[in-house]
Write an enzyme that holds these catalytic residues in place. Sequence first.
Site, PDB file in Angstrom:
ATOM      1  N   ARG A 229      12.583  23.760  49.504  1.00 15.79           N
ATOM      2  CA  ARG A 229      13.252  24.785  50.316  1.00 15.79           C
ATOM      3  C   ARG A 229      13.414  26.116  49.581  1.00 15.79           C
ATOM      4  NH1 ARG A 229      11.439  21.471  52.744  1.00 15.79           N
ATOM      5  NH2 ARG A 229      12.369  19.977  54.160  1.00 15.79           N
TER       6      ARG A 229
ATOM      7  N   SER B 258      18.093  20.468  60.360  1.00 16.52           N
ATOM      8  CA  SER B 258      18.857  19.814  59.289  1.00 16.52           C
ATOM      9  C   SER B 258      19.863  20.810  58.721  1.00 16.52           C
ATOM     10  CB  SER B 258      17.933  19.344  58.166  1.00 16.52           C
ATOM     11  OG  SER B 258      17.088  18.333  58.633  1.00 16.52           O
TER      12      SER B 258
ATOM     13  N   GLU C 198      21.580  23.946  54.205  1.00 13.52           N
ATOM     14  CA  GLU C 198      20.189  24.368  54.355  1.00 13.52           C
ATOM     15  C   GLU C 198      20.120  25.532  55.346  1.00 13.52           C
ATOM     16  OE1 GLU C 198      16.049  22.412  55.937  1.00 13.52           O
ATOM     17  OE2 GLU C 198      17.176  21.323  54.428  1.00 13.52           O
TER      18      GLU C 198
END
Length: 303
Positions: A176, A226, A296
């Site tokens: 990420r 998410s 996230e």
Amino acid sequence: MTKSLKEIFIDILGEERVLSDEPMKNHTTFRIGGNADYFLIPDSIDSVKEIINICKESNMPYFILGNGSNLLVSDKGYRGVVIQLYKNVSSISIEENVINAEAGALLSSIAAQARNASLTGFEFAGGIPGTIGGAVVMNAGAYGGEMKDVLVSATVLTDKGEIKEIPVEELELGYRTSVVKTAGYIVLGAKIRLQKGDIEAIKARMKELTDMRTSKQPLEFPSAGSTFKRPEGYFAGKLIMDSGLRGYQVGGAQVAEKHCGFVINRGDATAQDVVTLMNDVISKVKEKYGVTLEPEVKFLGEF
């Protein structure tokens, strides 16, 4: 008399592509968010560059928006300029086994074109609700695949206003993250290399992944995907479930019962509901397992 910022934007884009006081809840998959001062819809890389130069010269904050997945906008909105690339700066072209896509191209559209050209390797991305620009920044991934497996290079606008193509080896793609994120660059486009495959096998794999998503994720509710990053050695959703938080609710925000890794909007959630819920989840998981969950989802505006 000097022109207002709005008049300058209209000169570049035309009146219909310059919106004022635009509700951001209409432009995020969470369906949450107050109004942005300006919401611009450029239709070329050149106009994107020109707008950013004007924002910098005017000390006006700006934010590059894809299709608004993975984003929570403050209830107070955004005091600045939102530049939406999704829909307009989104062309896709294929030469043999290489796909060139502008930053606003949806991953689902790229996957569909790859399938139609019998190219395999991008099936994992077909159900990720985002654009290629955001996917490069975050090294998006799912079901065992990630962007770094297929990227050849990304074309970016640097913080100094230069356009350059960065090969995948120099993108520093990790979980990420990427050099695009850490250096504050803006993705303008990406080049992907895939393999020739069998169209029926590609279709079957895409259907299999779609069925898995539909059965395991709360796609019937607005969310940002998410909510938390995967902590090393754990799964965020399992930690949240094992902490007794399945279905936990604050206002209109809820930990999804179907998959505890998702925070959903049950219809009238505010950004504050989501933030309060996330903080409660982080606190409870930390208390029970000693693991600190990291968001996230990205935050835009004042919280």
